[in-house]
Scaffold this active site. Structure first.
Site, short mmCIF file in Angstrom:
data_model
loop_
_atom_site.label_atom_id
_atom_site.label_comp_id
_atom_site.label_asym_id
_atom_site.label_seq_id
_atom_site.Cartn_x
_atom_site.Cartn_y
_atom_site.Cartn_z
N ASP A 1 -3.01 14.97 6.84
CA ASP A 1 -2.90 13.73 7.08
C ASP A 1 -4.17 12.99 6.75
O ASP A 1 -5.01 13.64 6.10
CB ASP A 1 -2.74 13.57 8.86
CG ASP A 1 -2.69 12.02 8.98
OD1 ASP A 1 -2.02 11.44 8.30
OD2 ASP A 1 -2.94 11.76 10.42
N GLU B 1 -5.11 9.63 2.08
CA GLU B 1 -5.16 8.45 1.01
C GLU B 1 -6.23 8.59 0.19
O GLU B 1 -6.22 8.15 -1.12
CB GLU B 1 -4.84 7.35 1.62
CG GLU B 1 -3.55 7.01 2.31
CD GLU B 1 -3.54 7.96 3.45
OE1 GLU B 1 -4.33 8.08 4.01
OE2 GLU B 1 -2.26 8.43 3.71
N ASP C 1 2.45 5.47 9.69
CA ASP C 1 2.41 4.85 11.04
C ASP C 1 3.32 3.42 11.11
O ASP C 1 2.87 2.42 11.08
CB ASP C 1 1.01 4.60 11.39
CG ASP C 1 0.14 5.57 11.37
OD1 ASP C 1 0.56 6.72 11.45
OD2 ASP C 1 -1.03 5.58 11.22
C1 GLC Z 1 -2.52 8.96 11.67
C2 GLC Z 1 -1.19 9.73 11.23
C3 GLC Z 1 -0.68 9.91 12.76
C4 GLC Z 1 -1.40 10.61 13.83
C5 GLC Z 1 -2.75 9.89 13.84
C6 GLC Z 1 -3.68 10.90 14.51
O1 GLC Z 1 -2.59 7.74 12.26
O2 GLC Z 1 -0.74 8.95 10.58
O3 GLC Z 1 0.59 10.24 12.61
O4 GLC Z 1 -0.77 11.01 14.90
O5 GLC Z 1 -3.36 9.93 12.56
O6 GLC Z 1 -3.93 12.29 13.85
#
Ligand code: GLC
Length: 810
Positions: free
Chosen positions: A411, A414, A496
């Site tokens: 995650d 980017e 998100d």
């Molecule tokens: C980012 C991710 C989300 C995750 C959050 C905390 O916003 O896109 O899916 O729950 O980080 O890790």
């Protein structure tokens, strides 16, 4: 704006031509008979191949060069291109002689400024770094009035990309939800598919720099390609069908990896399940209520102070035991890993220490270590452009695997970075400077060139680590950021979104577009990530969620819980039904996953993919196909118990009651729990028995046959895990349905391959308008069949012995 002028001279080159213009050099190469590559360099020297190139080396095809007074050109078996000698404009055509992808003029270029690219508004550089980064290349292709333009990866916005300018630059847009049209998002896929009746073609802009596609937004009839980096480089995919375009794209950029069967089950996630006990309660909640579940995801709070590759031992004192206990219940564990490594100098944190000592982290243009803020506070960022760093990162997953973790969720890659601790007000995005140097010392790159690959290479490093440390299993990696080609390494999700109807509706064009870009294994957070979800929305989202190639419920911290039972008994029943349908469809879905891994074929796909000659369906984006046999028309708005559905010409059946449905527009019932679902005539839909997890055996296989046109299908099965399938341990059962004068014939062909499915019952459910007089099996009369009037089907059960069978109604 500078242009190349007229041809000065030309010569043959490997599989093509090299053409020297008054200014600049063009190289045209048939990398395959149906894929041509075009490169244009104003300075004359082509960029060297990069280590991270997503295009696999290609053998090249036989071509003929031709020249007349008016044109110079190249011809393969499938594709022809003409070059206008005065301007360098290209025009392509296929076997039918109809031109497509025609340039309106030659390539042109100029020095560009950073202010021209809204997608780069937040980067700290006030100017583009000197050198090729400042040279922008442009090319205008004529837009055929009847053509639709699809793909261009992950977006919000409409399925047909006409009238939009779409930039390719990965960002965490960090504003709740997808409903407003964002331009670029977490992933960059500079590839587009154009479609008109009789011709689909595709274009992959082979640039990892900032690029954009202006699809008739500035000038109604022009598809304008733009890229930074001083060179124009694209692959032209000849089609002529959408399936051929996606096949060509994935032949170049990699086929989708075959996922392990368990990963096609239901995943439950939230930010975050608080501790080991809470995770156990969630698992028990599913099992107690008989709601199928295969995977639980652990979000950032399982870590010690958000330090990657650690566990918070207060919350998870014995990770191995927690994971093993889930596994005993048929549930796998996936954990999140972010790229930001806490810049920890006070504690003994080996990831940071090693990374610093071995030089794995990105440095600033002035040589110091680059730091920025993410969950753990001030963090360092691995430079995934370096092979040694990728390996080092991959190796860090060894302990997680030893603890029994099944998959990794990458995650914030980017990468998402802010300028101060997350909880301080006013935190702002603080991306890496474009002038940052990355990559190997002997072949450095600017961040401007490799930004779009940050998440992609992180996911690739992770998948490679999983492969090294657990070679007998298929790596399973989920990533938020990606670039074209990600399908060989990881599954993605759309980031998100928000709990709202608009984002539910948006998920259809989003997931469909990803499939057209060669990355079919994707989904969105079911129920919505930001904000509280509510019963009706959640139930409807679960209904369509069963058809996302990757099916996961997930929500943000602080929101109302989003497990299937949180919204009362009625919603729980709908959610259970949706997940149960998913599990019953697994033999079909797994076959689709095999087909994706062979030809790139998308799993959830827009109607234009299967019905390319019907422009009417180009813009219809609230109905989708789930493989070639099923059409899904979900409810995406509040308070509906009916919806308009439009079925293309042909024979269709209502999945729920087996009734024939007429093609054309119709108002169709859509009560809660009965998502409008249609089966195409000629299908043999394969359904499994209901299971609570894919660890339970497939003890019954139902062949649900829908006569109509004569058709073939091959059910593909294997062990569901590991690599034996690639050595022939696969079971392929050809299934066919045809009409004779006497009745309907269903043929089960001889099973092929060395994989032996475990013993199971077979059920034939043959949908017919009225009960037949009898059923024959291999010429002998069968007596124990029965007619099920509610389903309008003949039902017969027998024991599967892998033998070929001919079943015929009389
Ligand atoms: C980012 C991710 C989300 C995750 C959050 C905390 O916003 O896109 O899916 O729950 O980080 O890790």
């Amino acid at each position: 704006m500078q242009t190349c002028g007229a041809i000065h001279h030309w010569q043959r080159a490997a599989h093509g031509l090299e053409v020297v213009f008054e200014q600049g050099v063009m190289r045209l190469e048939a990398v395959a008979a149906d894929i041509f590559r075009l490169r244009f360099q104003p300075q004359g020297e082509f960029a060297a191949r990069r280590d991270w190139d997503v295009v696999q080396p290609q053998a090249g095809a036989e071509v003929q060069v031709f020249q007349t007074d008016a044109v110079l050109g190249l011809r393969s078996d499938a594709l022809r291109v003409e070059i206008d000698p005065d301007s360098g404009a290209l025009s392509f055509d296929g076997a039918d002689g109809q031109p497509f992808a025609q340039d309106m003029g030659g390539p042109h270029w100029r020095c560009v400024s950073i202010n021209e690219m809204p997608g780069l508004a937040t980067v700290p550089d006030r100017e583009l770094p000197p050198g090729p980064a400042r040279i922008g290349l442009f090319l205008d292709k004529h837009m055929h009035p009847r053509e639709g333009y699809f793909g261009v990866g992950q977006r919000s916005g409409r399925l047909d990309r006409r009238h939009q300018r779409l930039s390719n630059w990965t960002v965490d847009c960090a504003c709740p939800g997808h409903a407003q049209a964002h331009d670029n998002m977490y992933q960059a896929h500079p590839c587009v598919m154009a479609l008109r009746p009789g011709r689909a073609w595709g274009l992959f802009l082979h640039s990892t720099w900032y690029s954009d596609f202006d699809v008739g937004a500035s000038q109604a009839d022009s598809l304008r390609l733009f890229t930074l980096g001083g060179e124009l480089d694209y692959y032209l995919l000849a089609g002529p069908t959408p399936a051929a375009v996606v096949e060509q794209l994935t032949r170049l950029t990699g086929r989708p990896a075959l996922p392990p069967l368990w990963s096609l089950g239901y995943h439950q996630s939230r930010w975050s399940y608080a501790d080991a006990d809470n995770v156990q309660q969630i698992a028990a909640g599913f099992r107690r209520r008989n709601i199928p579940l295969d995977v639980i995801h652990l979000d950032i709070d399982y870590m010690h102070g958000y330090r990657v590759f650690t566990w918070d031992r207060d919350r998870f004192p014995h990770p191995e035991q927690t994971v093993a206990r889930l596994r005993q219940q048929g549930i796998r564990t996936v954990v999140i890993v972010d790229p930001g490594v806490k810049n920890d100098t006070r504690t003994d944190y080996a990831v940071a220490e090693q990374g610093r000592a071995q030089g794995h982290f990105v440095t600033r243009p002035d040589g110091g270590l680059f730091t920025g803020y993410v969950w753990p506070g001030e963090s360092l960022f691995p430079d995934f452009c370096r092979a040694a760093t990728r390996r080092w990162w991959g190796d860090w997953h060894a302990d997680l695997l030893a603890q029994g973790v099944a998959g990794i969720w990458c995650d914030m890659n980017e990468p998402a970075i802010v300028d101060r601790p997350f909880d301080t007000p006013g935190a702002r995005e603080q991306p890496m400077a474009l002038a940052t140097r990355q990559g190997e010392a002997q072949a450095p790159a600017l961040h401007a060139e490799v930004h779009n690959l940050y998440g992609h290479l992180m996911a690739r490093a992770t998948a490679a680590g999983l492969q090294r440390w657990r070679p007998q299993r298929r790596p399973w990696v989920l990533t938020r950021s990606a670039y074209t080609g990600i399908q060989s390494h990881a599954v993605t999700w759309m980031g998100d979104n928000r709990s709202c109807w608009e984002d539910l509706a948006m998920s259809l064009p989003q997931v469909s577009s990803m499939g057209l870009c060669g990355a079919p294994h994707t989904g969105v957070d079911i129920g919505g990530f930001f904000d509280d979800s509510w019963g009706e929305l959640y139930a409807r989202w679960m209904e369509i969620g069963s058809f996302y190639p990757f099916m996961r419920g997930h929500t943000a911290t602080g929101t109302r819980p989003q497990e299937p039972w949180r919204f009362g008994a009625e919603v729980e029943a709908v959610a259970r039904g949706a997940i149960e349908l998913r599990y019953r469809l697994l033999p079909y879905l797994y076959t689709l996953a095999h087909l994706a891994s062979r030809h790139g074929a998308p799993i959830l796909r827009p109607l234009c993919y299967d019905f390319p000659d019907h422009p009417r369906f180009y813009t219809l984006e609230d109905q989708v196909m789930f493989g070639p046999q099923l059409m899904v028309a979900p409810v995406t708005a509040a308070g509906q118990d009916h919806r308009w559905v439009e079925l293309p010409a042909g024979v269709w059946y209502d999945f729920w009651n087996g009734a024939r449905v007429d093609p054309g527009p119709l108002m169709h019932p859509a009560p809660m729990g009965r998502i409008p679902l249609f089966v195409r005539g000629g299908s043999v839909l394969t359904l499994g028995n209901l299971r609570q997890s894919t660890t339970e055996p497939l003890s019954q296989l139902t062949l649900q046959v829908y006569p109509g046109i004569d058709a073939h299908w091959t059910l593909i099965e294997d062990a569901g895990e590991g690599w034996a399938y690639s050595q022939g341990h696969i079971a392929e059962t050809p299934l066919a349905v045809s009409q004779t004068q006497g009745g309907t014939v269903v043929t089960l062909g001889q099973r092929r391959g060395a994989f032996q499915p475990a013993p199971r019952d077979m059920v034939l459910k043959l949908h017919l308008p009225v009960a037949p007089k009898g059923l024959m099996c291999d010429g002998r009369q069968v007596n124990d069949w029965r007619w099920e009037p509610a389903q309008r089907c003949l039902r017969w059960q027998w024991c599967d012995d892998g033998q070929a069978r001919r079943l015929e109604t009389v």
